[in-house]
Design a protein around this motif. Structure first.
Motif, mmCIF file in Angstrom:
data_model
loop_
_atom_site.group_PDB
_atom_site.id
_atom_site.type_symbol
_atom_site.label_atom_id
_atom_site.label_comp_id
_atom_site.label_asym_id
_atom_site.label_seq_id
_atom_site.Cartn_x
_atom_site.Cartn_y
_atom_site.Cartn_z
ATOM 1 N N GLU A 1901 40.786 36.283 39.950
ATOM 2 C CA GLU A 1901 40.247 37.617 40.226
ATOM 3 C C GLU A 1901 41.286 38.508 40.894
ATOM 4 O OE1 GLU A 1901 35.806 35.715 41.018
ATOM 5 O OE2 GLU A 1901 37.008 36.490 42.662
ATOM 6 N N ALA A 1902 41.998 37.947 41.857
ATOM 7 C CA ALA A 1902 43.012 38.739 42.561
ATOM 8 C C ALA A 1902 44.130 39.168 41.615
ATOM 9 C CB ALA A 1902 43.569 37.934 43.731
ATOM 10 N N ILE A 1903 44.527 38.293 40.705
ATOM 11 C CA ILE A 1903 45.579 38.656 39.741
ATOM 12 C C ILE A 1903 45.091 39.778 38.828
ATOM 13 C CG2 ILE A 1903 46.884 37.791 37.763
ATOM 14 C CD1 ILE A 1903 47.049 35.109 39.166
ATOM 15 N N LYS A 1904 43.839 39.709 38.455
ATOM 16 C CA LYS A 1904 43.282 40.772 37.611
ATOM 17 C C LYS A 1904 43.300 42.105 38.348
ATOM 18 C CE LYS A 1904 41.434 41.717 33.631
ATOM 19 N NZ LYS A 1904 42.136 41.454 32.374
ATOM 20 N N CYS A 1905 42.905 42.093 39.594
ATOM 21 C CA CYS A 1905 42.933 43.332 40.380
ATOM 22 C C CYS A 1905 44.367 43.817 40.596
ATOM 23 C CB CYS A 1905 42.239 43.115 41.718
ATOM 24 S SG CYS A 1905 40.463 42.834 41.585
ATOM 25 N N ALA A 1906 45.281 42.896 40.773
ATOM 26 C CA ALA A 1906 46.683 43.288 40.954
ATOM 27 C C ALA A 1906 47.214 43.979 39.706
ATOM 28 C CB ALA A 1906 47.524 42.066 41.296
#
Length: 2005
Positions: A1901-1906
């Motif tokens: 999820e964090a990579i997607k937001c990044a």
């Protein structure tokens, strides 16, 4: 104050003396009961005071009582002191019995409660004194000793006492509470325990008691948390033990009474936990806790752990947390922790005396007592204590640290969250203390004989406790190898435990071997459970540290094999299945562990070595060792080994480990395996020394007893499986292909000496092969004896399988090799033609391939000869024959693949265009091709010979199969039962390889089996079970394999395969249809000719239903239905069945016959075994299959012959009548049939009606397209591009004319037949001559027939529309002649269409319009008579029809002088006629009533929409219309739109979830409105148009309200990049009903949006202005009923609220943005107000609560839309405004856009993952006022948080791209938002997050937001001019965050940094050199400066453009 005097009755004070004196006076004056204490009615006035003194009254105005409440009770009007005094005296006196006193006190508190509820003023001082007195009194009777309580009445068990006590606590929270009340609570719990045992809490009195006690104690503990903190431990002990007993007995019950009792016990336990936590001196109560309370708590802990994950025990998890908290506070209080750490260390010599005498040791001494007392359950619970200790110790360490310690320095960003090393060492020492007593017990058991152990349950519980402790070591990471002592004492301790367990397991194993034949079932059940714990413990040690096992893995594998063998010998016991799975898991874990250590090959070689040693135990001279299987059955041992090695778990582990190896280790792995294989061959040579060759002629059953037979089976079955798995899993890449190829060559060299003896000549030399394997020179006689050994087949299996795997892997390497190496490799294998190129093809030597075994020896025999010789030489009773034949199939397919490539080469060389050979060479090439084809055909025939066994059903060695047989993916588990499944799988998966060489008979046989296995035969029971389970692994059966092949596109792409499949399918369908033939005069041969539909049509009126409908059916009937249904369902979806005209017509014929037979079966009911529901469902399948077949037929232009045959079969009038009449008959019969299941009735019948309507639509569309503008053009254009035009003679001009006329007659026939159905309205009245009034028609209509009629008419009209639209699209109208021809074609059906329109209008007015009391009367209403005649079941409407449809033929069209013309442009349809609709009818339809009425209304609107659409399509210029006037006119525009308006209003006013079928009829209304919206000119007034738009908007708002968190804008629903994540927001409680409900709402909202879009898309400025006005009023929040009420509110802490109309305004505004050009002036004027309203909504709703959602789906819809969904919609609409160049927004709005991320995401990292909340702002539905507000659980919606983050990033990017000037003025605001969004990506300390419960995105999820955030930096690079000078500030923010100087000082993880790097490089790219210098100075010394340097270096290396390409 006067009020005080009045409340006291005129007395200022009352002392104890006065009370006593008064009491004495009362005794002397009036010994009877005082009047105040006599019970009185509620309306009776209170008695006067005994002294007769009247209190002074104060005059005050009396307001009348509220309506409906009646007068105020006189008894409550004035309190009197005398009443209170009498009550006190009565309670103190001894005259009244205790029961009566309780009644008096209860009446008093009831009166006081009623007084306060009526709002009377109360003297608080007087009431406080009374409360104190009554509270002390009621406690005095509650704490009476049991011996003083009479047996007849116990006040403790009287619920009124607890009500009184609660009242006292509520009125005076400071009331004194007796500590002895704890003992009373214990007595209540004891009573509850007795009720559980006797009546299971079934009596109401006990329920009321427990309920009141629970409420009283809950209120007490909430008001005074320290009420019992001063109580003694003894009081608590008695109470808590009883509470624990209650939970233990009550946990299996889930009744309401028992739930209340359990809540009461939980309340006491929770308070006891607080008492322990805050006790002043915990040391004083430690021993008491251990001695008295620990035992029952441990028992309860074990029970709750077993129930925690059970759905049946919902409260177990809550109680478990409380019990764990009690144990933590009692045993591991913060003051106890230091003592545990100092108890004992590993150096036993340094133990001090004071430490030895520590009170903490009492806990471990208690464990010894548990062992002596033989309490097995307590042993199991003891292991859970270490987890509690570690959790408390770590939480205490965290809490004692200074606040914010872990966020102080950036250096601790990665290590700051880890605990100190000395602390972990201390924890390990405590682990030693917990484990040592268990290890000592295990040592004692390892020295015992288990046959003398009486209680094995104790041993099992002890092992379970050990596993719990080891689980804690793994979970908490107590052992870290790098933190071990220098002597390795920690590892040594772990090894000691492991060795003790192994020794103990050896003893247990010996005992199990001796107990195999025992009759004691308890012992046989307990032993597998004990070994389950041992296996799990070994797995724990493997995970903790692999060095614990030592270097010798063979011993571990030997134990695993032995346990598998003994477990297989006892597999009839249920626990054995559990042990099997644990053994497989342990085996896989060992492989995975060594894979992580990069030692995969070592572990697999050790496994192979263990397999080889496994057979040595069977030798006569071998001394049995540990885990010996000598006494077990050798058959069971080998079967268990096969089961283990073939388990999917172990196979997956090996494959995964091999695949995950580094590329460089692949060749090394093969090398090590080659060495091991060499050892295996030597091992096989040694086995011949012990074999007596003269005694080997034995049967198959006794052959396994010999050592050689066992070794041969291990050799061929198991070792070959392991080697092949490794070879098949090797990953070949371009970088390692050469090394892998060399390693494979060396492996082949290892088996070449043996395999050469077998294949070097033209014939198989078995003798030489045997000599090479056994390594001895054998005589010919000895070789003959060897060939009789039944296990000889395993030798062939081993070498053939290894060679096949090597060959496959080597071919992969060749494909990736460099050209020169590839040529050498292919020459080595003998397949050099595979790498030929260019002129090399001309050399015949390069094309000729050598044999299959050319890699082994050059002059090798062919594979085909080897197969034939082996088939003749090896008897069928050989044990490994099945595997050998299977391997031969694999080798044959490999050879066929080579032959196919070679044949393709020959075909290329022999093409006419290539002149590479002379005549002689060409002849040689043809001969070579023929030889290859012959070999391929013979190999295919070999494989087909085993396939023929499946068809013949022979009971040979391979023929005795069951359809339920299955197999796994392993070959070593292959046997006679699974062999047919395995070979069938090979054939299906490789059909492209062998199908071109198979004979026609074999192909027909194959496809017959394919259809039979897919549809005819049943699936296995296991497969049916697996299909419904959630596991990914499914058993492989004949059915699953066949279905997978049918789903493969290869059989539909190849004409030969499709032709055979179609033929087999036709045969199967005919056979299935013939099973329904029941008439004696009907033959199956008649199914091949066209059905005589006239016969059954004539019988529809005469046939009656006979008999009843049985509930059950026979088994053969169920199979018949299932087979036929599956065939039709497959046929409906499979492509290509229409390509063959002969098969196509046969399928149509069979379907019509099947429909006829099914309807006859329903009418005649001769066969009572037929289930009518099944018959109807099968009829629906037939109709659906026909629809798909006709649809595929109409997609192209068929040939004339095919079309003629089709039209004769389906296009005649009888077929059309059949399509309609059969449906009407089925629907009419269904009411009684589906009486018990109305939902299935609606689903089935409406599907049937819709399908029939679609057939009419397809037929009308197909034939109309054939008539419109030239089939000649179509066909000639297709022939122009065809390679051959030899068959064009068929398509001459005369043929075109014939086809066109046939199609026209077809459509005309359809129109005429449908026109006949409009002669009357069908009714249910059977009378011939009767009259029905107009108002009574609704109740007499036959809705079934009317629905079918309307549906077919609608289908015909929409098919005509589709043809016209496609013609206009394909051939744009360019000339007036073509326009005339189109209009002329449409005019041919004008009379029919006019009748359809009139019929619809009549039905609408007769059935749905309110004709009475309506001010507006249209033309149709005026023409309708008051009564209609009934004739033959129809209402006669001929008079009305003739009056409305009188036409005259003129020119090329028909004119009507009678029909009213459509309203002109100046005469709009207004809202004045809306009142004529039946609103009550629409409300009933929305509630789900009258489904057939609802569907009929839908069809009425659908037909009206089609007629309106036709008028729109045929709107031509005036010059054309003068010659051919448009004949269609519209009658009832106003009533139709009025009904639609009311329907949309009713949807918006729904108060609950709609019924599933109640919204289907809305589809017709919306379809009509869509058509009205697409007309060129609206004929609606501005007011009515605004009302319709508002109705659309309100209905959309209701959908948004019902969707809650899932409500989004349309673009987000179509596609979103965030949907690639598979997120889990809820805990799995979302049911299928909730999903279906959401799907229905989403579908309805999409239809509403589409209708709204059509209305807005073509509007004039006047209508657009009205639309924007409606939307703006909604966004502002103006209430539609009151302009002074606004529906945008700030709300409470949880955030503001908006109405559904506001949310709908946002959605509709987005539709306007998408549909309307931005250059319209009327739109531009409203932009500032619209954007400002959006920001106003966001500011009112913004709060942290927008990110949360309810954990469980709500039972009722809420009152307001979800705030988070509304905010997200606002952000996306604002983004759309910002991104439109034509829509200029204000500069202030741009700054607000930049500030939105700060507003929404400030504090996001501090949000909790879950929270509890109450509906404080609203009362939940179904809850009355005054009840406590229901608390709900909320969880943070992960998907929504990502969507919101992405929306904010997109908003900033859009503003940067389109609003550069304004953004340049607000850089500071932009920087704040960027920093806030970047801080959301800061890494979180997982340990602290889990402890505190904060929310954190996972890595994905964090990579997607990044990736979303990165685009902001990249967009800044594009705006270099505006933001270049500010880029350094954004770069500095990123560097600070990355370096651990952000808000949490934890930095950014590597994965997120990699996702952000392209954006960071973009920032660096626009920075100047001076910026870097300034940054260098600003960042200073430290990690930030280093980060900057690394970023610049990486930028120059990976991103900066250097001027080179």
């Amino acid at each position: 104050m006067h009020t005080s005097r009045f409340a006291l009755g005129g007395h200022t004070d009352v002392g104890i003396t006065t009370i006593k004196a008064t009491r004495r006076r009362r005794k002397t004056q009036n010994p009877s009961l005082p009047p105040a204490l006599r019970p009185r009615t509620p309306m009776e006035p209170a008695a006067s005071t005994p002294r007769g003194a009247l209190p002074r009254k104060r005059r005050r105005s009396q307001s009348p009582p509220p309506a409906g409440e009646g007068p105020v009770e006189p008894a409550l009007a004035r309190p009197r002191f005398g009443d209170n005094l009498d009550l006190i005296l009565s309670l103190q006196g001894k005259e009244l019995p205790l029961k009566r006193k309780i009644e008096l006190a209860f009446n008093f508190i009831t009166t006081e409660s009623n007084r306060s509820s009526y709002g009377h003023r109360v003297d608080n001082i007087q009431l406080s004194r009374m409360v104190s007195f009554i509270g002390n009194w009621v406690q005095s009777i509650l704490i009476l000793p049991e011996k003083k309580v009479s047996e007849s009445f116990d006040p403790v068990l009287d619920y009124r006492c607890w009500v009184i006590l609660r009242f006292c606590i509520e009125k005076k929270p400071s009331v004194s509470i007796s500590l002895n009340l704890l003992k009373t609570l214990g007595r209540v719990a004891k009573h509850g325990l007795s009720r559980v045992n006797v009546t299971a809490c079934g009596d109401n009195e006990s329920f009321e008691l427990f309920k009141q006690v629970l409420e009283c104690m809950s209120f007490l503990f909430s008001a005074n948390t320290r009420a019992f903190f001063n109580a003694s431990v003894d009081l608590w002990t008695f109470c808590i033990i009883e509470a624990i007993n209650v939970v233990q007995k009550d946990s299996p019950n889930e009744k309401n009474e028992c739930t209340v009792l359990q809540d009461f016990a939980n309340c006491l336990l929770e308070q006891f936990s607080s008492f322990l936590r805050f006790y002043a001196n915990p040391k004083n109560i430690f021993r008491t806790f251990v001695d008295k309370i620990l035992d029952p708590l441990l028992e309860l802990l074990v029970l709750l752990n077993s129930q925690a994950n059970s759905i049946k025990h919902k409260q177990a998890g809550t109680t478990l947390k409380i019990v764990e908290e009690i144990l933590s506070n009692g045993l591991f209080h913060p003051q106890h922790l230091s003592g545990y750490f100092g108890l004992k260390n590993l150096n036993k010599a340094s133990i001090a005396k004071d430490v030895r005498g520590s009170y903490h040791r009492h806990l471990f001494e208690r464990f010894k007592g548990i062992k002596v007392e033989t309490k097995a359950v307590l042993l199991a619970g003891f292991g859970n204590l270490l987890q509690l200790f570690v959790s408390r110790a770590r939480s205490q360490t965290t809490s004692l640290a200074p606040r914010g310690t872990s966020f102080k320095s950036p250096q601790n960003s990665s290590e700051g969250s880890e605990e100190p090393q000395h602390h972990r060492e201390s924890l390990f020492e405590v682990f030693v203390q917990f484990m040592e007593p268990l290890v000592l017990e295990c040592k004692s058991y390892s020295q015992k004989d288990f046959s003398r152990v009486t209680k094995l349950v104790e041993v099992h519980c002890m092992l379970k406790s050990i596993n719990e402790i080891l689980t804690t070591v793994i979970k908490e990471k107590l052992y870290v190898p790098t933190e071990d002592t220098s002597e390795g004492s920690y590892l040594q301790f772990l090894q000691d435990i492991y060795m003790v367990l192994i020794l103990m397991s050896e003893k247990l194993y010996d005992f199990w071997v001796s107990a195999v034949c025992s009759e004691d079932t308890n012992v046989k059940k307990m032993l597998p459970l004990m070994f389950v714990e041992i296996v799990v413990a070994v797995g724990h040690f493997v995970e903790i540290e692999y060095k614990v096992m030592g270097d010798d893995l063979v011993k571990l594998w030997s134990m695993i094999f032995a346990l598998s063998a003994i477990n297989a010998s006892s597999k009839d016991i249920k626990p054995c299945f559990l042990l099997t799975s644990k053994i497989s898991s342990l085996s896989a874990q060992v492989i995975h562990t060594f894979s992580e250590l990069r030692q995969v090959a070592h572990s697999i070689c050790m496994l192979c070595n263990s397999v080889r040693t496994f057979s040595a135990v069977a030798g006569p001279d071998v001394v049995p060792g540990p885990f010996s299987v000598a006494s077990l059955s050798s058959h069971k041992c080998l079967e268990s080994l096969a089961t283990l090695l073939s388990s999917q778990t172990l196979r997956d582990a090996i494959c995964t480990s091999i695949n995950s190896m580094p590329e460089g280790q692949s060749s090394r792995c093969i090398e090590e395996m080659t060495v091991d294989l060499t050892d295996t061959l030597k091992w096989m040579e040694s086995c011949s020394e012990d074999v007596d060759l003269e005694s080997q002629g034995k049967s198959r059953s006794s052959a396994r007893k010999s050592v050689f037979n066992q070794k041969a089976e291990l050799f061929g079955r198991h070792l070959s499986e392991l080697y092949s798995n490794v070879l098949d899993s090797i990953t070949v890449t371009p970088s390692n292909t050469t090394l892998v190829a060399k390693s494979v060559e060396r492996l082949v060299n290892a088996i070449r000496p043996n395999l050469t003896q077998l294949v070097r000549n033209e014939s198989i030399n078995l003798s030489e092969f045997i000599r090479s394997v056994v390594g001895k020179n054998l005589s010919d006689k000895q070789c003959v004896n060897w060939q009789k050994i039944s296990s000889l087949s395993w030798l062939f299996v081993f070498f053939f399988r290894i060679y096949a795997s090597c060959r496959s892997l080597y071919r992969q390497c060749v494909g990736l090799m460099p050209p020169d190496l590839a040529i050498e490799a292919t020459e080595l294998m003998g397949i050099s033609f595979t790498v030929c190129c260019g002129n090399e093809w001309t050399n015949t030597a390069n094309v000729i391939a050598e044999g299959y075994f050319a890699w082994i020896v050059e002059s090798s025999g062919s594979l085909l000869n080897g197969i034939e010789i082996l088939s003749q030489s090896i008897p069928t009773n050989h044990s490994g024959l099945t595997m050998l034949v299977y391997i031969l199939h694999v080798m044959a397919l490999q050879r066929l693949n080579d032959l196919n490539r070679q044949i393709n080469v020959f075909d290329f060389l022999l093409e006419e265009d290539t002149h590479q050979f002379d005549k002689e060479a060409r002849g040689n090439t043809e001969l070579l091709k023929e030889s290859c084809c012959l070999e391929a055909a013979r190999l295919t025939n070999f494989m087909m010979s085993y396939m023929r066994i499946l068809s013949s059903g022979e009971n040979s060695h391979f023929g005795c199969y069951e359809i339920s047989s299955s197999r796994d993916l392993s070959i070593c588990s292959l046997d006679e039962g699974s062999f047919p499944v395995a070979t069938w799988q090979l054939l299906c998966e490789n059909i492209d390889i062998w199908s071109s060489h198979a004979s026609k008979k074999d192909l027909k046989n194959f496809f017959s089996n394919l259809i039979r296995f897919s549809f005819v035969q049943k699936r296995s029971c296991k497969d049916e079970e697996n299909s419904s389970c959630q596991y990914s692994y499914r058993e492989i059966t004949l059915h699953t394999i066949s279905v997978e092949l049918l789903c493969d596109a290869i059989i539909y792409d190849r004409k030969v395969l499709l032709k055979n499949l179609t033929s087999s399918f036709c045969h199967a369908l005919k056979k299935s249809a013939s099973s329904f033939v029941t008439r004696d005069d009907e033959d199956n041969a008649l199914l091949d000719i066209s059905p005589d539909l006239m016969e059954i049509l004539n019988k529809l009126d005469s046939e009656k239903l006979l008999g009843t409908y049985p509930d059950a059916t026979h088994a053969h009937m169920v199979d018949k239905y299932r087979i036929c249904e599956n065939l039709l369902k497959f046929f409906s979806t499979a492509p290509g069945f229409h390509s063959n005209s002969k098969s196509f017509l046969r399928l149509i014929t069979y379907i019509l016959h099947l429909e006829r037979l099914l309807l006859l079966a329903l009418l005649s009911r001769r066969d009572e075994s037929c289930n009518p529901i099944e018959l109807i469902c099968l009829f629906v399948c037939c109709r659906r299959a026909m629809k798909n077949l006709v649809l595929k037929f109409g997609e192209g232009y068929p040939e004339s012959k095919q079309y003629s045959a089709f039209s004769k079969l389906v296009g005649n009038s009888y077929s059309l009548i059949w399509l309609l009449s059969s449906v009407q008959e089925i629907v009419g019969l269904s009411h009684k049939i589906f009486e018990a299941d109305p939902d299935q009735k609606k689903k089935t019948l409406f599907s049937l009606v819709d399908t029939t309507s679609e057939i009419f639509s397809i037929l009308a569309n197909m034939n109309s397209r054939f008539c419109l503008f030239g089939p000649e053009k179509k066909i000639r254009s297709s022939l122009k591009h065809s390679p051959s035009e030899s068959n064009t003679s068929e398509h001459d001009g005369q043929t075109f004319d014939v086809l066109e006329s046939s199609a026209f007659e077809y459509v005309k026939t359809m129109a005429e037949q449908l026109e006949k159905t409009t002669t009357g309205i069908p009714i249910t009245v059977n009378g011939r001559n009767c009259v029905i009034k107009i108002e009574n028609c609704y109740s007499t209509v036959c809705w079934d027939k009317l629905l079918c009629t309307m549906s077919c008419i609608g289908g015909f009209l929409w098919g005509l529309i589709s043809a016209l639209e496609s013609t206009i699209k394909d051939y744009p109208v360019s000339s007036s002649e073509e326009r005339k021809s189109m209009l002329q074609y449409a005019s041919s059906f004008s009379i029919s269409i006019a009748k359809f329109e009139t019929f619809v209008d009549i039905c609408l007015h007769v059935l749905f319009m309110e004709n009475k009391g309506c001010e507006f009367v249209d033309l149709m209403s005026a023409r309708l008579p008051q009564e209609l005649e009934c004739e033959n079941g129809f209402l006669n409407i001929d008079v009305v029809m003739d009056g409305c449809t009188m036409h005259e033929t003129k020119d090329n069209g028909l004119q009507s002088d009678v029909l009213p013309s459509i309203p002109s442009e100046n005469h709009y349809v207004g809202p004045f006629n809306i009142r004529c609709m039946k609103e009550s009818l629409l409300e009933n339809l929305l509630n789900g009533e009258g489904p057939f009425v609802a569907f009929t209304l839908r069809e009425l609107y659908s037909v009206s929409a089609a007629i309106a659409k036709l008028k729109g399509l045929l709107s031509f210029p005036s010059g054309v219309c003068r010659q051919a006037r448009n004949p269609f006119e519209q009658l009832s525009v106003g009533p139709m739109i009025g009904t639609a308006y009311i329907a949309l209003q009713k949807i918006a006013d729904m108060s609950n979830w709609p019924d599933m079928y109640s919204l289907v009829w809305i589809d017709g209304i919306l379809r009509y409105l869509e058509v009205i919206g697409t007309l060129p000119k609206h004929s609606l007034s501005k007011e009515l148009y605004a009302q319709i738009v508002n109705a659309h908007m309100r209905a959309i708002g209701k959908c948004i309200l019902l969707q809650a968190k899932s409500a989004t804008l349309p673009t987000h629903e179509i596609g979103s990049s965030t949907k690639t994540l598979h997120l889990k927001n809820t805990s799995g409680y979302v049911t299928r009903n909730v999903i279906d409900r959401q799907n229905i709402i989403t579908s309805l909202k999409s239809r509403l949006r589409l209708s709204m879009r059509k209305f807005v898309n073509v509007t004039s400025n006047m209508h657009l202005s009205a639309t924007l006005q409606v939307i703006e009023r909604a966004l502002v929040g103006v209430n539609q009923y009151s302009h002074s009420i606004y529906e945008v509110k700030t709300g409470t802490f949880d955030g503001g609220t908006v109405s559904s109309d506001v949310a709908a305004g946002i959605d509709c505004l987005y539709l306007v943005l998408e549909s309307v050009p931005g250059n319209k002036r009327v739109f531009k004027r409203t932009i500032p107000d619209l954007v400002g309203a959006l920001f106003n909504i966001v500011l009112h709703l913004q709060s942290p609560f927008i990110f949360y959602m309810e954990k469980l789906p709500p039972l009722y819809p809420g009152f307001h839309p979800d705030a988070g969904a509304v905010v997200l919609m606002c952000v996306e609409v604002i983004t759309a405004f910002v991104g439109r160049h034509t829509l200029q927004i204000n500069a202030c709005h741009v700054s607000q856009c930049l500030h939105l991320p700060v507003t929404l995401f400030k504090g996001f990292k501090h949000l909790l993952a879950g929270r509890s909340g109450s509906c404080s702002s609203e009362i939940s539905r179904g809850q009355t006022v005054g009840q406590p507000v229901e608390s709900k659980e909320y969880i943070l919606d992960r998907q929504f948080s990502i969507d919101m983050y992405a929306a904010c990033c997109k908003l900033l990017c859009t503003a940067l791209r389109h609003q550069q000037r304004e953004v340049g003025r607000c850089v500071a605001v932009l920087e704040d938002s960027v920093n806030i969004l970047l801080s959301c990506l800061e890494s979180s300390d997982t340990k602290k997050v889990s402890l505190a419960g904060y929310f954190a995105w996972n890595k994905e999820e964090a990579i997607k937001c990044a990736s979303f955030f990165r685009r902001i930096y990249e967009e800044m690079r594009q705006q270099r001019e505006a933001l270049g000078k500010h880029s350094m500030h954004f770069l500095a923010g990123y560097i600070s965050m990355f370096s651990g100087q952000g808000p949490f000082q934890t930095g950014i993880t590597r994965e997120i940094d990699e996702a952000l790097r392209p954006g960071v490089y973009s920032l660096i790219d626009i920075c100047e050199e001076s910026d870097f210098q300034q940054l260098h100075t600003y960042l200073g010394e430290g990690p930030c400066r280093a980060t900057l340097a690394n970023l610049v270096h990486d930028y120059k290396l990976h991103f900066q453009y250097q001027g080179k390409i």
